[in-house]
Write a protein that holds these residues in place. Structure first.
Motif, PDB file in Angstrom:
ATOM      1  N   ASP A 622       0.841  -1.203   0.000  1.00  0.00           N
ATOM      2  CA  ASP A 622       0.000   0.000   0.000  1.00  0.00           C
ATOM      3  C   ASP A 622       0.871   1.246   0.000  1.00  0.00           C
ATOM      4  O   ASP A 622       0.434   2.328  -0.347  1.00  0.00           O
ATOM      5  N   LYS A 623       2.109   1.059   0.428  1.00  0.00           N
ATOM      6  CA  LYS A 623       3.012   2.215   0.528  1.00  0.00           C
ATOM      7  C   LYS A 623       3.738   2.418  -0.801  1.00  0.00           C
ATOM      8  O   LYS A 623       3.961   1.464  -1.543  1.00  0.00           O
ATOM      9  N   THR A 624       4.124   3.611  -1.085  1.00  0.00           N
ATOM     10  CA  THR A 624       4.807   3.902  -2.349  1.00  0.00           C
ATOM     11  C   THR A 624       6.285   3.549  -2.244  1.00  0.00           C
ATOM     12  O   THR A 624       6.969   3.922  -1.284  1.00  0.00           O
ATOM     13  N   ILE A 625       6.763   2.816  -3.244  1.00  0.00           N
ATOM     14  CA  ILE A 625       8.168   2.423  -3.268  1.00  0.00           C
ATOM     15  C   ILE A 625       8.993   3.525  -3.929  1.00  0.00           C
ATOM     16  O   ILE A 625       8.640   3.998  -5.010  1.00  0.00           O
ATOM     17  N   VAL A 626      10.058   3.925  -3.267  1.00  0.00           N
ATOM     18  CA  VAL A 626      10.868   5.017  -3.828  1.00  0.00           C
ATOM     19  C   VAL A 626      12.223   4.540  -4.352  1.00  0.00           C
ATOM     20  O   VAL A 626      12.859   5.231  -5.150  1.00  0.00           O
ATOM     21  N   SER A 627      12.682   3.377  -3.885  1.00  0.00           N
ATOM     22  CA  SER A 627      13.936   2.873  -4.466  1.00  0.00           C
ATOM     23  C   SER A 627      14.031   1.363  -4.313  1.00  0.00           C
ATOM     24  O   SER A 627      13.407   0.766  -3.429  1.00  0.00           O
ATOM     25  N   VAL A 628      14.783   0.742  -5.211  1.00  0.00           N
ATOM     26  CA  VAL A 628      15.037  -0.699  -5.158  1.00  0.00           C
ATOM     27  C   VAL A 628      16.533  -0.897  -5.348  1.00  0.00           C
ATOM     28  O   VAL A 628      17.148  -0.246  -6.207  1.00  0.00           O
ATOM     29  N   ARG A 629      17.097  -1.783  -4.541  1.00  0.00           N
ATOM     30  CA  ARG A 629      18.540  -2.016  -4.648  1.00  0.00           C
ATOM     31  C   ARG A 629      18.801  -3.519  -4.643  1.00  0.00           C
ATOM     32  O   ARG A 629      18.319  -4.231  -3.766  1.00  0.00           O
ATOM     33  N   LEU A 630      19.557  -3.984  -5.629  1.00  0.00           N
ATOM     34  CA  LEU A 630      19.951  -5.392  -5.703  1.00  0.00           C
ATOM     35  C   LEU A 630      21.139  -5.639  -4.779  1.00  0.00           C
ATOM     36  O   LEU A 630      22.011  -4.778  -4.644  1.00  0.00           O
ATOM     37  N   ASP A 631      21.161  -6.814  -4.188  1.00  0.00           N
ATOM     38  CA  ASP A 631      22.304  -7.235  -3.368  1.00  0.00           C
ATOM     39  C   ASP A 631      22.716  -6.146  -2.372  1.00  0.00           C
ATOM     40  O   ASP A 631      23.863  -5.685  -2.364  1.00  0.00           O
ATOM     41  N   PRO A 632      21.782  -5.735  -1.508  1.00  0.00           N
ATOM     42  CA  PRO A 632      22.050  -4.574  -0.643  1.00  0.00           C
ATOM     43  C   PRO A 632      23.197  -4.812   0.338  1.00  0.00           C
ATOM     44  O   PRO A 632      23.865  -3.873   0.739  1.00  0.00           O
ATOM     45  N   GLU A 633      23.404  -6.072   0.724  1.00  0.00           N
ATOM     46  CA  GLU A 633      24.493  -6.324   1.686  1.00  0.00           C
ATOM     47  C   GLU A 633      25.808  -6.624   0.985  1.00  0.00           C
ATOM     48  O   GLU A 633      26.774  -7.032   1.612  1.00  0.00           O
ATOM     49  N   ARG A 634      25.817  -6.427  -0.311  1.00  0.00           N
ATOM     50  CA  ARG A 634      27.023  -6.639  -1.122  1.00  0.00           C
ATOM     51  C   ARG A 634      27.620  -8.024  -0.881  1.00  0.00           C
ATOM     52  O   ARG A 634      28.817  -8.180  -0.624  1.00  0.00           O
ATOM     53  N   MET A 635      26.778  -9.028  -0.965  1.00  0.00           N
ATOM     54  CA  MET A 635      27.231 -10.405  -0.779  1.00  0.00           C
ATOM     55  C   MET A 635      27.754 -11.018  -2.071  1.00  0.00           C
ATOM     56  O   MET A 635      28.522 -11.973  -2.041  1.00  0.00           O
ATOM     57  N   LEU A 636      27.269 -10.512  -3.214  1.00  0.00           N
ATOM     58  CA  LEU A 636      27.580 -11.185  -4.473  1.00  0.00           C
ATOM     59  C   LEU A 636      28.740 -10.533  -5.220  1.00  0.00           C
ATOM     60  O   LEU A 636      28.888  -9.320  -5.196  1.00  0.00           O
ATOM     61  N   PRO A 637      29.526 -11.344  -5.904  1.00  0.00           N
ATOM     62  CA  PRO A 637      30.603 -10.784  -6.739  1.00  0.00           C
ATOM     63  C   PRO A 637      30.029 -10.294  -8.060  1.00  0.00           C
ATOM     64  O   PRO A 637      30.310 -10.845  -9.111  1.00  0.00           O
ATOM     65  N   ASP A 638      29.216  -9.275  -7.987  1.00  0.00           N
ATOM     66  CA  ASP A 638      28.556  -8.706  -9.160  1.00  0.00           C
ATOM     67  C   ASP A 638      29.570  -7.821  -9.887  1.00  0.00           C
ATOM     68  O   ASP A 638      30.148  -6.918  -9.293  1.00  0.00           O
ATOM     69  N   ASN A 639      29.766  -8.112 -11.164  1.00  0.00           N
ATOM     70  CA  ASN A 639      30.809  -7.388 -11.897  1.00  0.00           C
ATOM     71  C   ASN A 639      30.460  -5.952 -12.240  1.00  0.00           C
ATOM     72  O   ASN A 639      31.342  -5.153 -12.494  1.00  0.00           O
ATOM     73  N   LYS A 640      29.160  -5.653 -12.299  1.00  0.00           N
ATOM     74  CA  LYS A 640      28.769  -4.257 -12.568  1.00  0.00           C
ATOM     75  C   LYS A 640      27.725  -3.860 -11.547  1.00  0.00           C
ATOM     76  O   LYS A 640      26.567  -4.228 -11.671  1.00  0.00           O
ATOM     77  N   ARG A 641      28.131  -3.117 -10.585  1.00  0.00           N
ATOM     78  CA  ARG A 641      27.184  -2.736  -9.543  1.00  0.00           C
ATOM     79  C   ARG A 641      26.390  -1.500  -9.936  1.00  0.00           C
ATOM     80  O   ARG A 641      25.389  -1.172  -9.297  1.00  0.00           O
ATOM     81  N   GLY A 642      26.835  -0.804 -10.982  1.00  0.00           N
ATOM     82  CA  GLY A 642      26.174   0.438 -11.400  1.00  0.00           C
ATOM     83  C   GLY A 642      24.719   0.235 -11.816  1.00  0.00           C
ATOM     84  O   GLY A 642      23.911   1.150 -11.720  1.00  0.00           O
ATOM     85  N   ASN A 643      24.364  -0.994 -12.250  1.00  0.00           N
ATOM     86  CA  ASN A 643      22.989  -1.241 -12.709  1.00  0.00           C
ATOM     87  C   ASN A 643      22.144  -1.945 -11.645  1.00  0.00           C
ATOM     88  O   ASN A 643      21.153  -2.577 -11.959  1.00  0.00           O
ATOM     89  N   ASN A 644      22.567  -1.850 -10.396  1.00  0.00           N
ATOM     90  CA  ASN A 644      21.875  -2.576  -9.319  1.00  0.00           C
ATOM     91  C   ASN A 644      20.835  -1.724  -8.599  1.00  0.00           C
ATOM     92  O   ASN A 644      20.216  -2.177  -7.649  1.00  0.00           O
ATOM     93  N   ARG A 645      20.659  -0.464  -9.018  1.00  0.00           N
ATOM     94  CA  ARG A 645      19.852   0.458  -8.235  1.00  0.00           C
ATOM     95  C   ARG A 645      18.809   1.116  -9.111  1.00  0.00           C
ATOM     96  O   ARG A 645      19.072   1.485 -10.253  1.00  0.00           O
ATOM     97  N   TRP A 646      17.610   1.258  -8.570  1.00  0.00           N
ATOM     98  CA  TRP A 646      16.573   2.076  -9.212  1.00  0.00           C
ATOM     99  C   TRP A 646      16.034   3.064  -8.182  1.00  0.00           C
ATOM    100  O   TRP A 646      15.833   2.726  -7.026  1.00  0.00           O
ATOM    101  N   LYS A 647      15.841   4.305  -8.640  1.00  0.00           N
ATOM    102  CA  LYS A 647      15.304   5.337  -7.740  1.00  0.00           C
ATOM    103  C   LYS A 647      14.169   6.066  -8.434  1.00  0.00           C
ATOM    104  O   LYS A 647      14.276   6.394  -9.625  1.00  0.00           O
ATOM    105  N   ALA A 648      13.067   6.307  -7.702  1.00  0.00           N
ATOM    106  CA  ALA A 648      11.940   7.045  -8.278  1.00  0.00           C
ATOM    107  C   ALA A 648      12.363   8.476  -8.579  1.00  0.00           C
ATOM    108  O   ALA A 648      13.153   9.062  -7.829  1.00  0.00           O
ATOM    109  N   GLU A 649      11.852   8.991  -9.686  1.00  0.00           N
ATOM    110  CA  GLU A 649      12.159  10.398  -9.996  1.00  0.00           C
ATOM    111  C   GLU A 649      11.375  11.285  -9.049  1.00  0.00           C
ATOM    112  O   GLU A 649      10.234  11.008  -8.740  1.00  0.00           O
ATOM    113  N   GLN A 650      12.032  12.342  -8.602  1.00  0.00           N
ATOM    114  CA  GLN A 650      11.414  13.233  -7.610  1.00  0.00           C
ATOM    115  C   GLN A 650      10.324  14.094  -8.243  1.00  0.00           C
ATOM    116  O   GLN A 650      10.461  14.523  -9.357  1.00  0.00           O
TER     117      GLN A 650
END
Ligand SMILES: [Zn+2]
Length: 650
Positions: A622-650
Motif C-alpha cells: 500500500d506504501k509507495t516504493i521510492v527505491s530498489v537495490r539489488l544485493d544490498p548487503e554486497r554479498m555477491l561478486p557482481d561485476n557491474k554494480r552500477g545497474n543494481n539500483r533504481w530510484k523514483a524520480e522526484q
C-alpha cells in the motif's frame, strides 16, 4: 602453502595481467551480450545450459552416485621406518628407509613408482626447464638432486629407473591384491643454501634453522581414478600421497632441538630433566609453558650431557608424509588443546610476535575442532624458519622473518594448520586439484581469523572479490602447475574460498551448508575424494541441485551481472524487472525502500532464471516504493554494480 605468497610475489606481473584482463573482459562477453540482446527481445534466455546436469564420471563400486565412498572403495597403504642423519657442516641429508607397501587394490602390480622430489633442483628437471628464467619461483641453487645408493628387497638389489622426479622400481615378483611388498632404499642429497620453496635453512643470531620436507623417497599413489599418479614435481603443484605409519629416527647434533611429524618416543634421551618437567606441565596447560627459554638457548645445561649426536625418535599413524625441523637456536614453548600437545619453535630473532605462536595455534585448532572435526593428531608444532608458509601433518613451517606482524603470523598459522584438515585428513590430489585443499582451507580460515581478531564472526564480503572472476579462459579446476602465481592465488585460494562462503552465507544458509560440509568430511576423512565426490556429497547432504553453481564458479569462468531493468510503480505496489546479464546465475536479493523511509529485504530463488534471463517480480504494497537495490548487503561478486539500483524520480 601460504596464500599470501603467490599474490605478493609479482607486483609488476599483477599490473600487466590486470591490463590484459581488461582487454579480454571487454572483448569476450561483448559477443555474448550481443546474442543476449537478440534473444531477450524474444523473451527467452539464450543459454540456460548453466542449469544442465554436470558431466561427472559414472558412479561405480568405489565411488557412489551420492558422493560417498563405495562398498568396494580401496586405497593403498605405505608404512615407513626412516633413519636419517642431518650433517649441518656438509649440508647433507643421509637416509635409509624400510618401506612396506600394502596392495589393497584389486589389481596385480609389477612395479611401483616412487617420488624423488629433490630432483627438481637439477638444472635439467622438468620443473627447472619449464620455469625458465624465473628460477623456480625464487632464487635457487641448483644441484645434482637425490643420490639413490640402494634399492633392495630381502638383501637383493632390484632394478630401478629414475626419470626426473619419479623412479620406477621393478618388483621381483608380481604383487597380487591383498599382499605386501617390502624394500629398502638408501639415499642422500645436499640442502642448497638457497631453495625456492618448502624447506631450507635460515641463519639466525645463535645458529641455523633447518626445515626439511619432501626429503625422502615416497611411493606414489596408485588409485581407482588414474592408476599410478606420476605427474612430476615441478614446484607449484603440491602433493598426493598415501596414508601410513611412520617410524622416523632423526640423528642431529647434540645441541639441536628437533621437532617432527609424530609423537616423540624418547623424551628422556633428548630433553633435560627440567625440560621434561616443563613439558609435563604444558600437557596439562591451556596457556603456553616455556620449555627452553631465550636465555637458555646456547647454554650447555639446556641439552643432555654427553658427546656425539643424538637420535630423536618419532612415531606417527595415519599421516600422508613426514617433515622435520632442527636447530641449536630454538626456543621451545608448548600448551595443550584437549589431548593435543601444541608447540612452537623459533629463534629469538623472530620475537616478539612468535611469542604468541602457540596461543595462535591453540586458538586455530580449537575453532576448527568445533566447526569441522576434531584435530586428528596428538601433536601440532609451528616452526619459524625460512619457508614462508607450508603445511605437513602435525608440523607447519611459517615465516621466521616475521617479527612483528600479528595479522601476518596468525593468518599464515591458521592457514597452514588448517591444512591438517584439508588435505592431511581429507587426502585430495593437490597436484591436480589444488583448489580442494587451498580453497577449502582459505574458506575455513576466514572464520578462524574472525575468531582471533574478534570481528563478531563476520567473514569478508564476497563482493570485494568480483575481480577474481575476471580470468577469461581459466577456471578454478586447472592443474596448479599450469597457473601463474596470480592465477593460483586468486582462483585456487580466494575464488574457491569465497565460493564456499557464498554457498554457506547466501545460497544454502549456515545450518544446511555446515551439515553437508561435515558430511563430506565424515565420509572422506583418511580417504581420497575427487571433485565429483565433493559436488555429489554437497548436493546429496544439502538436498539441492547445485550444478549451476559448480559449473559457473568452479568448472567455467562465468561472470555475474544482475541488474534492475526498470520499475513500474502503481497504487498496489511495484513491478520490478530484473535482468541476468552474464552466464553466472545466483539467487536474487533486493531491498525496497518506501516513502516513509522503511526498508524491506526480499529474496528470489536461483530458479527464477530457469526459463529466461529477464524476470518481472511484483512487490505488493500500500506504501509507495521510492527505491530498489539489488544485493544490498554486497554479498555477491557482481561485476557491474552500477545497474543494481533504481530510484523514483522526484
Ligand atoms: Zn595452503
Amino acid at each position: 602453502m601460504s596464500r599470501q605468497l603467490p599474490v605478493r610475489r609479482e607486483p609488476a606481473g599483477l599490473l600487466v595481467f590486470s591490463l590484459l584482463l581488461l582487454v579480454f573482459a571487454a572483448s569476450l562477453p561483448a559477443q555474448r551480450r550481443g546474442m543476449d540482446e537478440h534473444a531477450r527481445s524474444r523473451g527467452v534466455r539464450p543459454d540456460h545450459t548453466i542449469f544442465s546436469p554436470l558431466d561427472l564420471p559414472a558412479p561405480n563400486r568405489f565411488r557412489t552416485a551420492s558422493g560417498a565412498p563405495g562398498a568396494d572403495y580401496w586405497q593403498q597403504r605405505v608404512d615407513y621406518r626412516i633413519d636419517v642423519t642431518l650433517q649441518p657442516i656438509t649440508r647433507t641429508i643421509t637416509g635409509k628407509e624400510h618401506v612396506t607397501y600394502y596392495n589393497n587394490s584389486p589389481d596385480p602390480l609389477d612395479y611401483i613408482w616412487v617420488h624423488l622430489e629433490q630432483n627438481v633442483l637439477r638444472k635439467d628437471s622438468i620443473g627447472s626447464l619449464a620455469d625458465g628464467t624465473s628460477a623456480m619461483g625464487g632464487p635457487t641453487d641448483h644441484n645434482d638432486g637425490v643420490r639413490v645408493t640402494e634399492v633392495s628387497a630381502a638383501g637383493q638389489n632390484i632394478a630401478h629407473q629414475v626419470y626426473d622426479t619419479m623412479m620406477r622400481v621393478s618388483l621381483p615378483i608380481t604383487l597380487v591384491p591383498g599382499k605386501t611388498f617390502e624394500c629398502d632404499i638408501a639415499w642422500a642429497f645436499d640442502v642448497p643454501k638457497r631453495v625456492f620453496r618448502r624447506y631450507g635453512t635460515m641463519n639466525v643470531k645463535k645458529g641455523t634453522i633447518w626445515e626439511l620436507a619432501q626429503w625422502f623417497p615416497a611411493v606414489a599413489v596408485y588409485d581407482d581414478v588414474h592408476g599410478w599418479n606420476t605427474l612430476p614435481y615441478m614446484g607449484t603443484g603440491e602433493f598426493y600421497t598415501n596414508f601410513g605409519t611412520y617410524e622416523l629416527n632423526i640423528t642431529a647434533p647434540r645441541d639441536h632441538i628437533v621437532v617432527a611429524t609424530g609423537v616423540l618416543q624418547n623424551e628422556e634421551q633428548v630433553y633435560t630433566g627440567v625440560q621434561r618437567e616443563r613439558l609435563a606441565q604444558a600437557r596439562k596447560s591451556t596457556e603456553p609453558v616455556m620449555i627452553r627459554s631465550k636465555d637458555e638457548v646456547g647454554k650447555l645445561d639446556s641439552r643432555p650431557a654427553g658427546d656425539g649426536p643424538l637420535t630423536w625418535r618419532f612415531h606417527s599413524e595415519n599421516v600422508r608424509t613426514v617433515a622435520f625441523a632442527s636447530s641449536e637456536a630454538f626456543i621451545l614453548d608448548a600448551a595443550s588443546v584437549g589431548e593435543t600437545l601444541v608447540q612452537s619453535v623459533y629463534a629469538e630473532d623472530s620475537l616478539p610476535v612468535w611469542g604468541k605462536s602457540t596461543a595462535m595455534l591453540c586458538a586455530a585448532i580449537k575453532g576448527y575442532n568445533e566447526r569441522l572435526h576434531p584435530y586428528p593428531y596428538p601433536v601440532a608444532t609451528n616452526v619459524a624458519g625460512i619457508e614462508g608458509g607450508m603445511e605437513y601433518p602435525m608440523i607447519i613451517f611459517c615465516s621466521g622473518r616475521n617479527k612483528r606482524n600479528e595479522r601476518g603470523l596468525y593468518g599464515v598459522t591458521t592457514h597452514e594448520i588448517g591444512h591438517n584438515w584439508f588435505p592431511m585428513m581429507i587426502n585430495t590430489d593437490e597436484r591436480r586439484h589444488a583448489w580442494m585443499d587451498e580453497g577449502f582451507n582459505t574458506f575455513i580460515n576466514m572464520y578462524s581469523t574472525a575468531d582471533w581478531f574478534d570481528k563478531n564472526n563476520k567473514p569478508s564480503k564476497p563482493s570485494t572479490y568480483a575481480m577474481m572472476m575476471r580470468m577469461p579462459g581459466v577456471p578454478v579446476v586447472t592443474q596448479a602447475d599450469r597457473l601463474n602465481g596470480l592465477q593460483l592465488g586468486l582462483l585456487q585460494y580466494q575464488k574457491t574460498g569465497v565460493g564456499l562462503q557464498l554457498l554457506r552465507e547466501h545460497i544454502l544458509g549456515a545450518e544446511r551448508f555446515d551439515f553437508a560440509f561435515r558430511t563430506y568430511i565424515q565420509r572422506w576423512k583418511f580417504k581420497s575424494p575427487q571433485p565429483a565426490d565433493f559436488f555429489r556429497t554437497m548436493e546429496d547432504a544439502a538436498g539441492m541441485d547445485l550444478a549451476w553453481f559448480w559449473r559457473g564458479w568452479f568448472l567455467e569462468d562465468a561472470l555475474l551481472d544482475q541488474a534492475i531493468d526498470g520499475v513500474r510503480v502503481s497504487s498496489r505496489g511495484a513491478r520490478i524487472t530484473f535482468l541476468n546479464k552474464e552466464r553466472m546465475v545466483m539467487p536474487v536479493t533486493f531491498e525496497v525502500e518506501y516513502e516513509d523511509g522503511t526498508k524491506e529485504i526480499q529474496r528470489l530463488p536461483v530458479q527464477v532464471w530457469f526459463k529466461s534471463d529477464k524476470v518481472v517480480h511484483l512487490v505488493k504494497s500500500d506504501k509507495t516504493i521510492v527505491s530498489v537495490r539489488l544485493d544490498p548487503e554486497r554479498m555477491l561478486p557482481d561485476n557491474k554494480r552500477g545497474n543494481n539500483r533504481w530510484k523514483a524520480e522526484q
